[in-house]
Design a protein around this motif. Structure first.
Motif, PDB file in Angstrom:
ATOM      1  N   SER A 255      23.938  -0.240   0.349  1.00 38.87           N
ATOM      2  CA  SER A 255      22.532  -0.062   0.453  1.00 38.87           C
ATOM      3  C   SER A 255      21.906  -1.709  -0.003  1.00 38.87           C
ATOM      4  O   SER A 255      22.532  -2.117  -0.674  1.00 38.87           O
ATOM      5  N   MET A 256      20.841  -1.866   0.541  1.00 36.35           N
ATOM      6  CA  MET A 256      20.256  -3.090   0.364  1.00 36.35           C
ATOM      7  C   MET A 256      18.625  -2.663   0.497  1.00 36.35           C
ATOM      8  O   MET A 256      18.316  -1.986   1.320  1.00 36.35           O
ATOM      9  N   THR A 257      17.791  -3.178  -0.575  1.00 36.56           N
ATOM     10  CA  THR A 257      16.513  -2.998  -0.623  1.00 36.56           C
ATOM     11  C   THR A 257      15.765  -4.444  -0.759  1.00 36.56           C
ATOM     12  O   THR A 257      16.095  -5.162  -1.563  1.00 36.56           O
ATOM     13  N   GLU A 258      14.950  -4.570   0.310  1.00 34.56           N
ATOM     14  CA  GLU A 258      14.189  -5.958   0.340  1.00 34.56           C
ATOM     15  C   GLU A 258      13.000  -6.039  -0.369  1.00 34.56           C
ATOM     16  O   GLU A 258      12.195  -4.864  -0.306  1.00 34.56           O
ATOM     17  N   TYR A 259      12.753  -6.989  -1.177  1.00 35.73           N
ATOM     18  CA  TYR A 259      11.336  -6.968  -1.734  1.00 35.73           C
ATOM     19  C   TYR A 259      10.523  -8.344  -1.093  1.00 35.73           C
ATOM     20  O   TYR A 259      11.258  -9.414  -0.808  1.00 35.73           O
ATOM     21  N   VAL A 260       9.375  -8.331  -0.914  1.00 33.76           N
ATOM     22  CA  VAL A 260       8.354  -9.448  -0.521  1.00 33.76           C
ATOM     23  C   VAL A 260       7.677  -9.941  -1.591  1.00 33.76           C
ATOM     24  O   VAL A 260       6.978  -9.028  -2.290  1.00 33.76           O
ATOM     25  N   HIS A 261       7.555 -11.163  -1.740  1.00 34.67           N
ATOM     26  CA  HIS A 261       6.473 -11.788  -2.728  1.00 34.67           C
ATOM     27  C   HIS A 261       4.967 -11.736  -2.289  1.00 34.67           C
ATOM     28  O   HIS A 261       4.891 -12.843  -1.234  1.00 34.67           O
ATOM     29  N   LEU A 262       4.173 -11.128  -2.715  1.00 40.35           N
ATOM     30  CA  LEU A 262       2.912 -11.269  -1.953  1.00 40.35           C
ATOM     31  C   LEU A 262       1.788 -11.263  -3.187  1.00 40.35           C
ATOM     32  O   LEU A 262       2.026 -10.946  -4.378  1.00 40.35           O
ATOM     33  N   GLY A 263       0.505 -11.953  -3.020  1.00 44.01           N
ATOM     34  CA  GLY A 263      -0.630 -11.865  -3.981  1.00 44.01           C
ATOM     35  C   GLY A 263      -1.585 -13.137  -3.743  1.00 44.01           C
ATOM     36  O   GLY A 263      -1.007 -14.047  -2.584  1.00 44.01           O
ATOM     37  N   LEU A 264      -2.400 -13.237  -4.391  1.00 44.60           N
ATOM     38  CA  LEU A 264      -3.432 -14.260  -4.280  1.00 44.60           C
ATOM     39  C   LEU A 264      -3.634 -14.959  -5.341  1.00 44.60           C
ATOM     40  O   LEU A 264      -3.412 -14.533  -6.561  1.00 44.60           O
ATOM     41  N   ASN A 265      -3.779 -16.270  -5.190  1.00 45.08           N
ATOM     42  CA  ASN A 265      -3.703 -17.318  -6.333  1.00 45.08           C
ATOM     43  C   ASN A 265      -2.470 -16.979  -7.305  1.00 45.08           C
ATOM     44  O   ASN A 265      -1.666 -17.001  -6.782  1.00 45.08           O
ATOM     45  N   GLN A 266      -2.684 -17.136  -8.601  1.00 45.08           N
ATOM     46  CA  GLN A 266      -1.446 -16.849  -9.314  1.00 45.08           C
ATOM     47  C   GLN A 266      -0.981 -15.373  -9.668  1.00 45.08           C
ATOM     48  O   GLN A 266      -0.047 -15.371 -10.413  1.00 45.08           O
ATOM     49  N   HIS A 267      -1.795 -14.429  -9.048  1.00 47.96           N
ATOM     50  CA  HIS A 267      -1.486 -12.932  -9.190  1.00 47.96           C
ATOM     51  C   HIS A 267      -0.632 -12.501  -8.147  1.00 47.96           C
ATOM     52  O   HIS A 267      -1.103 -11.805  -7.212  1.00 47.96           O
ATOM     53  N   GLN A 268       0.624 -12.788  -8.365  1.00 49.42           N
ATOM     54  CA  GLN A 268       1.519 -12.501  -7.322  1.00 49.42           C
ATOM     55  C   GLN A 268       2.590 -11.354  -8.085  1.00 49.42           C
ATOM     56  O   GLN A 268       3.072 -11.632  -9.080  1.00 49.42           O
ATOM     57  N   LYS A 269       3.208 -10.678  -7.148  1.00 54.87           N
ATOM     58  CA  LYS A 269       4.419  -9.737  -7.639  1.00 54.87           C
ATOM     59  C   LYS A 269       5.174  -9.360  -6.326  1.00 54.87           C
ATOM     60  O   LYS A 269       5.018  -9.632  -5.170  1.00 54.87           O
TER      61      LYS A 269
END
Length: 385
Positions: A255-269
């Motif tokens: 099993s593999m779970t993919e994550y994407v890095h999103l956010g505006l300016n410095q507020h990303q998660k």
């Protein structure tokens, strides 16, 4: 088990385009014309081969059969696209087949089409094709047919012979594991695992340990620059130079779970995007299930209008060849991700902007272009889920 690399080689070596096989330099289902042509070929191949598999090989020059490769295409929802536009849709899969001579990130795409035994037709209008249209293969062409419509089997024997010649063996499997670990990814942490005494999955990436309390599952390891292959069939299951992936395995499932890095300016998660699980069975079969987990971040519309308009100005400057300032160059790095956020928050033109300007962005900066492709991939997954 069929070695898909051998299958591609057999198709290219022994057959011109015909009623069970087509080849393409690339496909583009992000645009109406490309989507319509792809659906036409799928419909025609399914109707021309009701009793056996049909194939489309992607990443091959038409004139001389030269394998040039295409971008890794991660779209587990392609069956949903076919179901949405075709009546009596065939079963369809898209697999990424690595070839040793291709550059990193380039593969050969193999589309496998299996008819459900019934006449396939367009469900609704798309581009210049009308709903209700029926297509068949006429030599190397996919042609509409309006009379004497009857599906019949003519290719089962020859397709069975081609697939038999592509059967795997232990030598190919061992060579595949050694090549993956020692050559392809000698600079990365690599692993392999055998399932049900038959299947071998290899994965590699840059590992990062994240400390967590015991009540939340304890420490976890995430991978970036991830490459995952099902060695027996020479199929690349996942490839990304950007996102982070969590990998788990037991005796019968990977099993593999993919994550994407999103956010505006410095507020990303990091947001979980999708979990793909391969379950291996004792009878030598396996199945792949995918579950979309993505819940896109929501932002104030006034703020997003400002971001959207800023991105539009940047693209307009690129198109006109106007030099960018230092601040604008920094904004360009984040442009694909911020357009993605806009598209997920109801800005319908944002995806069109990414599509329309992709070649201009490619000329400007390849790393920004790679980020653009990732954004379009996320939007495809969300759309066809």
């Amino acid at each position: 088990m069929i070695n898909k690399r051998l299958l591609v080689k057999s198709l290219l070596a022994h057959n011109d385009e015909n009623s069970f096989y087509d080849k393409k330099r690339f496909i583009n289902i992000g645009e109406k014309e490309g989507k319509a042509k792809f659906l036409k070929h799928v419909c025609a191949l399914a109707n021309s081969n009701p009793e056996n598999n049909s194939f489309i090989v992607v990443g091959v020059e038409d004139e001389d059969n030269r394998i040039v490769g295409t971008d890794f295409f991660d779209d587990s929802k392609i069956q949903n696209l076919v179901n949405a536009y075709l009546d009596n849709p065939p079963f369809i899969s898209y697999e990424n087949i690595p070839f040793p001579h291709l550059p990193e990130g380039k593969v050969v795409g193999l589309v496998t089409i299996r008819s459900n035994g019934k006449l396939c037709s367009l469900r609704r209008n798309i581009w210049k094709y009308y709903g209700g249209s029926v297509f068949f293969r006429d030599g190397s062409m996919s042609m509409p047919k309006v009379f004497d419509i009857k599906i019949k089997d003519t290719n089962s024997k020859v397709v069975a012979e081609i697939e038999q010649h592509a059967r795997n063996n232990i030598e190919l499997t061992l060579n595949g594991v050694i090549d993956f670990i020692n050559n392809k990814h000698k600079d990365l942490e690599s692993h392999y695992k055998v399932f049900k005494e038959q299947f071998v999955v290899c994965w590699a990436g840059v590992a990062k340990k994240v400390s967590q309390p015991e009540d939340k599952g304890g420490d976890k390891i995430y991978y970036s620059r991830v490459d995952i292959e099902l060695i027996n069939e020479q199929v690349r299951l996942f490839y990304s130079a950007l996102d982070e992936v969590e990998i788990t395995a037991d005796d019968s499932a990977f099993s593999m779970t993919e994550y994407v890095h999103l956010g505006l300016n410095q507020h990303q998660k990091y947001y979980p995007l999708e979990t793909v699980t391969i379950t291996f069975n004792d009878n030598g079969s396996y199945k792949i299930d995918s579950t979309l987990l993505f819940e896109p971040p929501q932002y104030d519309k006034k703020l997003l209008h400002h971001v959207y308009n800023t991105n539009n100005v940047l693209l307009d400057k690129l198109k006109k060849g106007v030099p960018l300032s230092t601040v604008e160059k920094k904004d360009m790095v984040n442009l694909p991700a911020t357009y993605l956020i806009c598209a997920l928050n109801g800005f319908e033109d944002a995806k069109e902007k990414l599509d329309d300007y992709r070649w201009i962005i490619k000329e400007y900066d390849r790393s920004v272009y790679e980020s653009l492709k990732e954004s379009l991939r996320v939007l495809r997954k969300v759309k066809y889920n």
